[in-house]
Design a protein around this motif. Structure first.
Motif, PDB file in Angstrom:
ATOM      1  N   ARG A  74       0.994  -1.245   0.003  1.00 26.89           N
ATOM      2  CA  ARG A  74      -0.305   0.196   0.016  1.00 26.89           C
ATOM      3  C   ARG A  74       0.965   1.346  -0.321  1.00 26.89           C
ATOM      4  O   ARG A  74       2.267   1.579   0.269  1.00 26.89           O
ATOM      5  CB  ARG A  74      -0.736  -0.113   0.817  1.00 26.89           C
ATOM      6  CG  ARG A  74      -1.818   0.830   1.188  1.00 26.89           C
ATOM      7  CD  ARG A  74      -2.867   0.705   2.163  1.00 26.89           C
ATOM      8  NE  ARG A  74      -4.140  -0.830   1.299  1.00 26.89           N
ATOM      9  CZ  ARG A  74      -4.845  -0.809   2.036  1.00 26.89           C
ATOM     10  NH1 ARG A  74      -5.509  -1.041   3.268  1.00 26.89           N
ATOM     11  NH2 ARG A  74      -5.729  -1.859   1.589  1.00 26.89           N
ATOM     12  N   GLY A  75       0.602   2.431  -0.881  1.00 25.34           N
ATOM     13  CA  GLY A  75       1.161   3.926  -1.001  1.00 25.34           C
ATOM     14  C   GLY A  75       2.951   3.443  -1.338  1.00 25.34           C
ATOM     15  O   GLY A  75       3.663   3.809  -1.395  1.00 25.34           O
ATOM     16  N   TRP A  76       2.568   2.375  -3.586  1.00 26.76           N
ATOM     17  CA  TRP A  76       3.249   2.749  -3.981  1.00 26.76           C
ATOM     18  C   TRP A  76       4.863   3.375  -4.201  1.00 26.76           C
ATOM     19  O   TRP A  76       4.250   4.459  -4.571  1.00 26.76           O
ATOM     20  CB  TRP A  76       3.060   1.489  -4.649  1.00 26.76           C
ATOM     21  CG  TRP A  76       3.849   0.838  -5.645  1.00 26.76           C
ATOM     22  CD1 TRP A  76       4.941   1.732  -7.234  1.00 26.76           C
ATOM     23  CD2 TRP A  76       4.525  -0.354  -6.157  1.00 26.76           C
ATOM     24  NE1 TRP A  76       5.146   0.916  -7.689  1.00 26.76           N
ATOM     25  CE2 TRP A  76       5.076  -0.550  -7.169  1.00 26.76           C
ATOM     26  CE3 TRP A  76       3.511  -1.319  -5.403  1.00 26.76           C
ATOM     27  CZ2 TRP A  76       5.701  -1.367  -7.601  1.00 26.76           C
ATOM     28  CZ3 TRP A  76       3.875  -2.317  -5.979  1.00 26.76           C
ATOM     29  CH2 TRP A  76       4.976  -2.854  -7.427  1.00 26.76           C
ATOM     30  N   ASP A  77       5.183   3.139  -4.199  1.00 32.09           N
ATOM     31  CA  ASP A  77       6.419   4.587  -3.897  1.00 32.09           C
ATOM     32  C   ASP A  77       7.621   4.369  -5.144  1.00 32.09           C
ATOM     33  O   ASP A  77       8.743   3.747  -5.095  1.00 32.09           O
ATOM     34  CB  ASP A  77       7.182   4.904  -2.593  1.00 32.09           C
ATOM     35  CG  ASP A  77       7.858   5.849  -2.942  1.00 32.09           C
ATOM     36  OD1 ASP A  77       8.615   6.649  -3.742  1.00 32.09           O
ATOM     37  OD2 ASP A  77       8.628   6.192  -1.387  1.00 32.09           O
ATOM     38  N   ALA A  78       7.831   5.214  -6.191  1.00 29.23           N
ATOM     39  CA  ALA A  78       8.749   5.057  -7.403  1.00 29.23           C
ATOM     40  C   ALA A  78       9.578   4.755  -7.124  1.00 29.23           C
ATOM     41  O   ALA A  78      10.730   4.633  -8.225  1.00 29.23           O
ATOM     42  CB  ALA A  78       7.938   5.957  -8.561  1.00 29.23           C
ATOM     43  N   SER A  79      10.163   5.699  -5.859  1.00 32.07           N
ATOM     44  CA  SER A  79      11.829   6.120  -5.500  1.00 32.07           C
ATOM     45  C   SER A  79      11.957   4.914  -5.121  1.00 32.07           C
ATOM     46  O   SER A  79      13.888   5.125  -4.508  1.00 32.07           O
ATOM     47  CB  SER A  79      11.688   7.230  -4.494  1.00 32.07           C
ATOM     48  OG  SER A  79      11.057   7.205  -3.494  1.00 32.07           O
ATOM     49  N   LEU A  80      11.152   3.754  -4.276  1.00 27.82           N
ATOM     50  CA  LEU A  80      12.082   2.274  -4.491  1.00 27.82           C
ATOM     51  C   LEU A  80      12.011   1.738  -5.090  1.00 27.82           C
ATOM     52  O   LEU A  80      11.563   1.594  -6.053  1.00 27.82           O
ATOM     53  CB  LEU A  80      10.903   2.315  -2.948  1.00 27.82           C
ATOM     54  CG  LEU A  80      10.508   3.036  -1.476  1.00 27.82           C
ATOM     55  CD1 LEU A  80       9.600   2.521  -0.145  1.00 27.82           C
ATOM     56  CD2 LEU A  80      11.786   3.550  -0.816  1.00 27.82           C
TER      57      LEU A  80
END
Length: 308
Positions: A74-80
């Motif tokens: 949840r809260g997929w973060d493209a920077s990770l």
């Protein structure tokens, strides 16, 4: 599992199967457990913590239609970076499916904010219900992860993962090697392809398959060390092999993943591994098998994140 004597070999020895033989084989495959109860219900119980999507529907004709489920952070973060975990690629890998679900339920929270997780706990639901290595068309999904795959299960996962190529840091594919590989599945494979059956051995214990085209020995050993605290590691056969492949380090063999169309080669990840649990060992319980799969995922992610 059935033995060859219980299920006589289909077809004419030396001749590959045609449609009639494949239909005869499929007619023998009875439903033995429930994807809805074992997988869908457990995924539904995770919806308050993860994003769940249906990335396709497997149409198995008279046997029904199966949702293909993916679970994401949840809260997929493209920077990770992204970690991909797959289970049940063949279908029969009980601990592969349940180990993936166990990791999500008990351990995935420790990686929140550190990595995007994409977990597909059961790639082959029809085969899961029938405890089979092949899909309904007598195709092995784990030799068909290629563009334009003729195997629906492989094609659906391919389409899910391809937009993430270049973003996946680590991919752990959870498998099993069972006694039925030797008693049932390999004889059927030889019959299907019109080849003689050549007996082999089943390794007693956990092992890993690395990518011979992108070997990551330190990564594999980190997983082996973690799993060794849970269950035993398979020794090499007297000839220095496991299932006929040279042992390159304790509990590790190598395959060319992409060339063979294997699931672990689907993402282009830097760190890839295929786990192999041995559920038929008198030294391992079903709980240990699930724990070993979950431990392998945890160790793989920790190593990959530390390596960057």
């Amino acid at each position: 599992m059935a033995t060859p004597s219980e299920h006589p070999v289909i077809g004419i020895p030396g001749q590959p199967w045609g449609d009639a033989e494949k239909a005869q084989w499929r007619a023998r495959q009875a439903k033995r457990r429930s994807h809805a109860d074992d997988v869908v219900a457990k995924v539904d119980a995770l919806r308050d913590r993860f994003d769940v999507s249906t990335y396709g529907t497997l149409d198995a004709g008279e046997d029904g239609r199966y949702p293909l489920l993916a679970v994401r952070s949840r809260g997929w973060d493209a920077s990770l970076p992204t970690a991909l975990v797959t289970g049940g690629v063949h279908g029969y890998e009980t601990s592969g499916v349940q180990g993936a679900l166990q990791f999500l339920d008990r351990h995935a929270g420790a990686f929140a904010g550190r990595v995007n997780l994409l977990v597909v706990p059961c790639v082959s639901p029809w085969a899961y219900e029938r405890i089979q290595r092949w899909n309904a068309q007598a195709l092995d999904p784990n030799r068909n992860f290629v563009a334009g795959s003729p195997c629906a299960e492989s094609a659906a996962l391919w389409d899910l993962v391809q937009p993430l190529r270049g973003q996946v840091l680590v991919h752990v594919d959870l498998h099993e090697t069972t006694d039925s590989d030797e008693s049932e599945f390999r004889p059927a494979l030889a019959a299907r392809d019109g080849k003689p059956f050549e007996p082999g051995t089943i390794p007693d214990g956990f092992y890993l398959v690395d990518d011979s085209e992108n070997p990551q020995p330190a990564f594999q050993q980190a997983i082996i060390q973690a799993v060794a605290r849970v269950t035993h590691i398979a020794p090499a056969d007297p000839d220095g092999t496991i299932i006929g492949s040279p042992v390159v380090a304790p509990g590790v063999i190598e395959y060319p993943l992409v060339a063979l169309g294997l699931c672990a080669g689907i993402s282009g990840a830097r760190f890839t591994t295929t786990t192999e649990v041995y559920p038929d060992s008198p030294r391992a319980t079903p709980r240990q098998c699930n724990d070993a799969q979950a431990a392998a995922v945890q160790a793989a992610l920790e190593f990959a994140l530390a390596a960057g």
